[in-house]
Design a protein around this motif. Structure first.
Motif, PDB file in Angstrom:
ATOM      1  N   ARG A   1       0.809  -1.231   0.000  1.00  0.00           N
ATOM      2  CA  ARG A   1       0.000   0.000   0.000  1.00  0.00           C
ATOM      3  C   ARG A   1       0.838   1.275   0.000  1.00  0.00           C
ATOM      4  O   ARG A   1       0.282   2.357  -0.077  1.00  0.00           O
ATOM      5  CB  ARG A   1      -0.938   0.011   1.203  1.00  0.00           C
ATOM      6  CG  ARG A   1      -2.012  -1.054   1.173  1.00  0.00           C
ATOM      7  CD  ARG A   1      -3.169  -0.710   2.104  1.00  0.00           C
ATOM      8  NE  ARG A   1      -2.773  -0.575   3.490  1.00  0.00           N
ATOM      9  CZ  ARG A   1      -2.951   0.525   4.208  1.00  0.00           C
ATOM     10  NH1 ARG A   1      -3.475   1.601   3.660  1.00  0.00           N
ATOM     11  NH2 ARG A   1      -2.579   0.571   5.483  1.00  0.00           N
ATOM     12  N   PHE A   2       2.151   1.175   0.114  1.00  0.00           N
ATOM     13  CA  PHE A   2       2.965   2.390   0.077  1.00  0.00           C
ATOM     14  C   PHE A   2       4.059   2.255  -0.980  1.00  0.00           C
ATOM     15  O   PHE A   2       4.524   1.159  -1.301  1.00  0.00           O
ATOM     16  CB  PHE A   2       3.569   2.701   1.449  1.00  0.00           C
ATOM     17  CG  PHE A   2       4.700   1.810   1.858  1.00  0.00           C
ATOM     18  CD1 PHE A   2       6.019   2.177   1.585  1.00  0.00           C
ATOM     19  CD2 PHE A   2       4.469   0.605   2.509  1.00  0.00           C
ATOM     20  CE1 PHE A   2       7.067   1.365   1.969  1.00  0.00           C
ATOM     21  CE2 PHE A   2       5.508  -0.208   2.892  1.00  0.00           C
ATOM     22  CZ  PHE A   2       6.818   0.172   2.624  1.00  0.00           C
ATOM     23  N   GLU A   3       4.433   3.410  -1.527  1.00  0.00           N
ATOM     24  CA  GLU A   3       5.459   3.437  -2.571  1.00  0.00           C
ATOM     25  C   GLU A   3       6.325   4.683  -2.386  1.00  0.00           C
ATOM     26  O   GLU A   3       5.822   5.803  -2.368  1.00  0.00           O
ATOM     27  CB  GLU A   3       4.817   3.451  -3.959  1.00  0.00           C
ATOM     28  CG  GLU A   3       5.826   3.471  -5.086  1.00  0.00           C
ATOM     29  CD  GLU A   3       5.165   3.539  -6.446  1.00  0.00           C
ATOM     30  OE1 GLU A   3       5.896   3.665  -7.451  1.00  0.00           O
ATOM     31  OE2 GLU A   3       3.911   3.498  -6.506  1.00  0.00           O
ATOM     32  N   TYR A   4       7.635   4.449  -2.254  1.00  0.00           N
ATOM     33  CA  TYR A   4       8.575   5.563  -2.140  1.00  0.00           C
ATOM     34  C   TYR A   4       8.833   6.124  -3.529  1.00  0.00           C
ATOM     35  O   TYR A   4       9.310   5.423  -4.422  1.00  0.00           O
ATOM     36  CB  TYR A   4       9.885   5.082  -1.506  1.00  0.00           C
ATOM     37  CG  TYR A   4      10.913   6.170  -1.321  1.00  0.00           C
ATOM     38  CD1 TYR A   4      10.677   7.232  -0.446  1.00  0.00           C
ATOM     39  CD2 TYR A   4      12.121   6.153  -2.023  1.00  0.00           C
ATOM     40  CE1 TYR A   4      11.623   8.231  -0.270  1.00  0.00           C
ATOM     41  CE2 TYR A   4      13.068   7.151  -1.847  1.00  0.00           C
ATOM     42  CZ  TYR A   4      12.807   8.195  -0.969  1.00  0.00           C
ATOM     43  OH  TYR A   4      13.745   9.192  -0.791  1.00  0.00           O
ATOM     44  N   GLN A   5       8.496   7.370  -3.734  1.00  0.00           N
ATOM     45  CA  GLN A   5       8.658   7.997  -5.037  1.00  0.00           C
ATOM     46  C   GLN A   5       9.826   8.982  -5.075  1.00  0.00           C
ATOM     47  O   GLN A   5       9.996   9.719  -6.044  1.00  0.00           O
ATOM     48  CB  GLN A   5       7.359   8.709  -5.443  1.00  0.00           C
ATOM     49  CG  GLN A   5       6.194   7.749  -5.683  1.00  0.00           C
ATOM     50  CD  GLN A   5       5.039   8.406  -6.377  1.00  0.00           C
ATOM     51  OE1 GLN A   5       4.821   9.609  -6.250  1.00  0.00           O
ATOM     52  NE2 GLN A   5       4.284   7.620  -7.140  1.00  0.00           N
ATOM     53  N   GLY A   6      10.599   8.964  -4.010  1.00  0.00           N
ATOM     54  CA  GLY A   6      11.756   9.842  -3.942  1.00  0.00           C
ATOM     55  C   GLY A   6      13.006   9.217  -4.555  1.00  0.00           C
ATOM     56  O   GLY A   6      12.928   8.262  -5.336  1.00  0.00           O
ATOM     57  N   ASP A   7      14.134   9.724  -4.147  1.00  0.00           N
ATOM     58  CA  ASP A   7      15.411   9.243  -4.671  1.00  0.00           C
ATOM     59  C   ASP A   7      16.473   9.351  -3.583  1.00  0.00           C
ATOM     60  O   ASP A   7      16.148   9.583  -2.418  1.00  0.00           O
ATOM     61  CB  ASP A   7      15.805  10.036  -5.921  1.00  0.00           C
ATOM     62  CG  ASP A   7      15.745  11.539  -5.694  1.00  0.00           C
ATOM     63  OD1 ASP A   7      16.069  11.978  -4.560  1.00  0.00           O
ATOM     64  OD2 ASP A   7      15.371  12.279  -6.622  1.00  0.00           O
TER      65      ASP A   7
END
Length: 349
Positions: free
Chosen positions: A80-86
């Motif tokens: 249910r969660f997704e890291y969209q950073g870098d």
């Protein structure tokens, strides 16, 4: 000398602290149950350092102790969660299919080749649902109805559904077809609909009619069943049957039964007349149209047999008489011919 050393260390710590930071674009977010949300986030650190890892934590009270628990270690967040950073400066996170127990504080953590750092502040997420209500609580046919949708989040235009189909306006005059389950949602977020709330439009019995269980002639001694039909909300609770032997004068009505079904096991000539059913519920009462029952005399089997014999005699006797007459005529002619021959033989013989 020691004081000077401590002062230098503090100055160095201040420089290091000032060189890194975590910034949340919106530290207070309100979102609807079932929707998705993005924590927009950026972070900085000294140029001489390089990032080796990032993570998001959830603040939780465990046994009276406030702890930061890694999202990847909580089963309820799986998928249910997704890291969209870098590993540079973007630390944004997306949470999907929000549940009300996702409400809480969220922190960002990153690790460089020199230090591991945790955000000093947090994002507070409030997850709430939509609550649909209908006014008034009890609705009768023709009443003005208002649909109300409430939530702590103000995300846009509210739309309504009845049994999954769109509703044009949240205010209307109640009709029988408006009965159903209503839910609301924000436009574009149909997946985050509220729990349904039922609207039951009350109306008195409509289209009341009497149904007869037979179509053949109703003879004395036979049985007949009359059934009262109609639609009502709530369902009819009482049925009353009225009878009048005088078709032209309804003031002579007599109550002859109750219940949805009126059964007469052995009808008599006196049962001829009009019958009316009256249905009643908590919203009112209605009557059916008059139904005329005509009871006919029963024809005795011996009379039927006698009539049948007479018919047979009338149909069969004339041909027989004609045949007998023809036969007698032929016989008489033959006898005359024989007598004439005998006479001629006697004279000319």
């Amino acid at each position: 000398m020691i004081q000077v050393l401590i002062l230098l260390l503090l100055q160095q710590a201040e420089k290091v602290s000032a060189a890194w930071s975590v910034t949340f674009e919106n530290p207070n977010i309100c979102a609807l149950r079932g929707s998705s949300v993005e924590f927009r986030c950026s972070y900085s650190y000294p140029d001489e350092e390089s990032v080796r890892g990032t993570a998001w934590d959830r603040g939780m009270n465990q046994n009276g102790v406030w702890k930061r628990v890694r999202l990847s270690g909580l089963p309820s967040y799986n998928g249910r969660f997704e890291y969209q950073g870098d590993h540079a400066h973007n630390c944004s996170l997306v949470l999907r299919d929000l549940q009300e127990n996702d409400t809480g504080y969220y922190y960002f953590w990153f690790d460089t080749d020199k230090f591991g750092r945790r955000s000093k502040t947090s994002v507070f997420l409030s997850v709430t649902g939509l609550r649909a209500t209908i006014h008034p609580d009890r609705v009768r046919l023709g009443d003005s109805v208002t649909l109300d949708c409430r939530t702590e989040c103000q995300n846009g235009k509210i739309i309504w559904f009845r049994d999954g189909r769109p509703v044009a306006e949240p205010t209307f005059q109640a009709q029988t077809t408006d009965t159903g389950n209503y839910s609301c949602a924000f436009e574009g977020l149909k997946s985050s609909q509220s729990d349904p709330v039922a609207l039951d439009v009350w109306y008195p019995p409509l289209n009341v009619s009497v149904e007869v269980n037979r179509s053949d002639p109703l003879l004395v001694g036979s049985s007949v069943t009359l059934t009262c039909r109609g639609s009502a909300s709530p369902a009819a609770i009482t049925y009353t049957w009225w009878y009048s032997s005088d078709v032209s004068n309804s003031s002579t009505e007599l109550q002859v039964g109750s219940g949805q079904v009126l059964s007469i096991s052995s009808v008599e000539l006196a049962h001829t007349g009009t019958y009316i059913c009256q249905a009643q519920n908590r919203a009112g009462q209605s009557r059916s149209a008059e139904l005329l029952l005509v009871v006919e005399e029963t024809v005795h089997p011996l009379i039927v047999l006698g009539i049948g014999i007479k018919v047979i005699i009338l149909l069969v006797l004339p041909p027989i008489l004609i045949w007998v007459w023809k036969c007698r005529s032929r016989s008489h002619a033959k006898n005359e011919e024989n007598t004439s021959n005998d006479y001629e033989n006697g004279i000319f013989g």
